[in-house]
Scaffold this active site. Structure first.
Site, PDB file in Angstrom:
ATOM      1  N   ARG A 199       0.749  -1.194  -0.186  1.00 57.39           N
ATOM      2  CA  ARG A 199      -0.100   0.021  -0.178  1.00 57.39           C
ATOM      3  C   ARG A 199       1.025   1.169   0.183  1.00 57.39           C
ATOM      4  O   ARG A 199       1.836   1.310   0.842  1.00 57.39           O
ATOM      5  CB  ARG A 199      -0.787  -0.059   1.255  1.00 57.39           C
TER       6      ARG A 199
ATOM      7  N   ARG B 165     -13.944  -7.376   3.033  1.00 51.12           N
ATOM      8  CA  ARG B 165     -12.525  -7.037   2.548  1.00 51.12           C
ATOM      9  C   ARG B 165     -11.687  -8.345   2.951  1.00 51.12           C
ATOM     10  O   ARG B 165     -10.668  -8.966   2.265  1.00 51.12           O
ATOM     11  CB  ARG B 165     -12.028  -5.778   3.329  1.00 51.12           C
TER      12      ARG B 165
ATOM     13  N   HIS C 141      -7.523   0.678  -6.214  1.00 51.48           N
ATOM     14  CA  HIS C 141      -7.585  -0.016  -4.785  1.00 51.48           C
ATOM     15  C   HIS C 141      -8.485  -1.363  -5.289  1.00 51.48           C
ATOM     16  O   HIS C 141      -9.806  -1.545  -4.692  1.00 51.48           O
ATOM     17  CB  HIS C 141      -8.549   0.869  -3.664  1.00 51.48           C
TER      18      HIS C 141
ATOM     19  N   ASP D 265     -16.866   8.170  -0.791  1.00 54.26           N
ATOM     20  CA  ASP D 265     -15.638   7.889  -0.200  1.00 54.26           C
ATOM     21  C   ASP D 265     -15.320   9.312   0.280  1.00 54.26           C
ATOM     22  O   ASP D 265     -15.890  10.274  -0.028  1.00 54.26           O
ATOM     23  CB  ASP D 265     -14.541   7.486  -1.482  1.00 54.26           C
TER      24      ASP D 265
ATOM     25  N   GLN E  59     -10.417  -3.704  -2.788  1.00 54.82           N
ATOM     26  CA  GLN E  59     -11.684  -3.081  -2.390  1.00 54.82           C
ATOM     27  C   GLN E  59     -13.031  -3.369  -3.187  1.00 54.82           C
ATOM     28  O   GLN E  59     -14.090  -3.785  -2.718  1.00 54.82           O
ATOM     29  CB  GLN E  59     -11.461  -1.476  -2.204  1.00 54.82           C
TER      30      GLN E  59
ATOM     31  N   CYS F 226     -16.325   2.758   1.263  1.00 53.42           N
ATOM     32  CA  CYS F 226     -15.201   1.976   1.533  1.00 53.42           C
ATOM     33  C   CYS F 226     -14.533   1.972   3.115  1.00 53.42           C
ATOM     34  O   CYS F 226     -13.989   1.031   3.400  1.00 53.42           O
ATOM     35  CB  CYS F 226     -14.106   2.229   0.511  1.00 53.42           C
TER      36      CYS F 226
HETATM   37  N1  NVA Z   1      -9.680   7.245  -1.304  1.00 50.23           N
HETATM   38  C1  NVA Z   1      -9.331   6.858   0.180  1.00 50.23           C
HETATM   39  C2  NVA Z   1      -9.612   5.482   0.230  1.00 50.23           C
HETATM   40  C3  NVA Z   1      -9.149   4.885   1.752  1.00 50.23           C
HETATM   41  C4  NVA Z   1      -9.778   3.158   1.616  1.00 50.23           C
HETATM   42  C5  NVA Z   1      -7.710   7.125   0.242  1.00 50.23           C
HETATM   43  O1  NVA Z   1      -7.100   6.964  -0.514  1.00 50.23           O
HETATM   44  O2  NVA Z   1      -7.569   7.719   1.109  1.00 50.23           O
HETATM   45  N1   CP Z   2     -11.264   0.704   2.931  1.00 52.57           N
HETATM   46  C1   CP Z   2      -9.903   0.603   3.448  1.00 52.57           C
HETATM   47  O1   CP Z   2      -9.096   0.413   2.549  1.00 52.57           O
HETATM   48  O2   CP Z   2      -9.438   0.846   4.619  1.00 52.57           O
HETATM   49  P1   CP Z   2      -8.113   0.982   5.295  1.00 52.57           P
HETATM   50  O3   CP Z   2      -7.705   2.375   4.894  1.00 52.57           O
HETATM   51  O4   CP Z   2      -8.655   1.085   6.941  1.00 52.57           O
HETATM   52  O5   CP Z   2      -7.555  -0.345   5.085  1.00 52.57           O
END
Ligand code: NVA
Ligand code: CP
Length: 327
Positions: free
Chosen positions: A106, A315, A133, A229, A136, A270
């Site tokens: 990540r 998830r 992602h 989101d 997800q 998400c």
């Molecule tokens: N768009 C958000 C998704 C988190 C799961 C981010 O990148 O922070």
């Molecule tokens: N939805 C998601 O990816 O959550 P986290 O950032 O907690 O992993």
């Protein structure tokens, strides 16, 4: 379906049959877990989790899923490794590839996870980048399938910042799997035109439709799923909040929007979400800008139409399917 040795970097790399297979495998593994049937099919293997951004769901999903499959897990946190600072991605990939059977990453640019995969020699899984992602989306689609019994033909509306990881990946997923996708946002928050073009081609094959609409009332008419989101994603500067609120407040998911959607429409997110003042950042930003919630009201988030925690649970089952299939 043979996916052994494959990376899971973005949905664009997979056919609709392969995506469907992963969703169905997740449903099967979920049923096994619920009835206490062991599935330690990767006993003795080890995986590494690299997180250059924070996480609750993705990290825990990988850890629990790996243990259920019989594997050991090593977590490398955003500060605890040499990655990027003292060691290149290519070198890190070759080191970890010698020790582990699979690697989750990540972080920031999609090119980083693609480079990691190029050098690792073992499957690499994308746990979120700025662009995509993909794990997800598997969870979201399993949840939709459980709720509606199908994916094809579902009217899916994404409200808010559609030009980042969630908007992009959901558009690709819908285009591949035959859901009718609408991005509802001001024009500047629509996905990248190059990606839209690719998805339009995919939609021709799957029967999906793609729409880009700036009027919320028009967008949500007959919607089955309303998805949103957070307005400011990880890695974006705090200074952007004011502009985002001004641009996106009209796209907040509230009871008025839900009332204008199809009568059986569900709410999805998400997570994490700024639906109340119970988080440090949510409280600070709500107070600063005189609001009590951001992308979704607490009323909708807590309502019967909200299936966000089914989504969060899924998830784990879907990430397990990705590891089960690719190792
Ligand atoms: N768009 C958000 C998704 C988190 C799961 C981010 O990148 O922070
Ligand atoms: N939805 C998601 O990816 O959550 P986290 O950032 O907690 O992993």
């Amino acid at each position: 379906m043979e996916l052994k040795g494959r990376n899971f970097l973005k949905l664009l790399d997979f056919t609709s049959e392969e995506i469907e297979y992963l969703i169905d495998l997740a449903a099967d593994l979920k049923a096994k877990k619920k009835s206490g049937i062991p599935h330690r099919i990767h006993e003795g293997k080890n995986i590494a989790l690299i997180f250059e951004k924070t996480s609750t769901r993705t990290r825990c999903a990988f850890e629990v899923a790996a243990r259920d499959l019989g594997m050991g897990v090593t977590y490398l946190d955003p500060t605890g490794s040499q990655i990027g600072k003292k060691e290149s991605i290519a070198d890190t990939a070759r080191v970890l590839g010698r020790m582990f059977d699979g690697i989750e990453y990540r972080g920031y640019g999609q090119e980083i996870v693609e480079e990691l995969a190029e050098y690792a020699g073992v499957p690499v899984w994308n746990g979120l980048t700025d662009e995509f992602h993909p794990t997800q989306i598997l969870a979201d689609f399993l949840t939709i399938k459980e709720h509606f019994g199908k994916l094809r033909g579902i009217n899916f509306v994404y409200m808010g910042d559609a030009r980042f990881n969630m908007g992009n990946s959901l558009m690709v997923g819908c285009a591949k799997m035959g859901l009718n996708f609408t991005a509802c946002a001001p024009k500047k928050y629509f996905p990248d035109p190059g990606l839209i073009e690719i998805c339009e081609q995919l939609a021709l094959e799957s029967g999906a439709t793609l729409k880009f609409e700036s009027d919320p009332e028009k967008a949500v008419k007959n919607a089955d799923v309303i998805y949103t989101d957070i307005w400011v994603s990880m890695g974006e500067p705090a200074e952007i909040w004011e502009e985002r609120i001004n641009d996106l407040e009209k796209y907040q998911v509230n009871s008025d929007i839900m009332a204008k959607a199809g009568e059986n429409a569900v709410f999805m997110h998400c997570l994490p979400s700024y639906h109340d003042m119970k988080t440090e950042i949510g409280k600070k930003m709500c107070e600063k800008f005189g609001r009590d919630s951001m992308e979704v009201t607490n009323e909708v988030f807590e309502s019967d139409r909200s299936i966000v925690f089914d989504e969060a649970e899924n998830r784990m089952h879907t990430i397990k399917a990705v590891m089960a299939a690719t190792l």
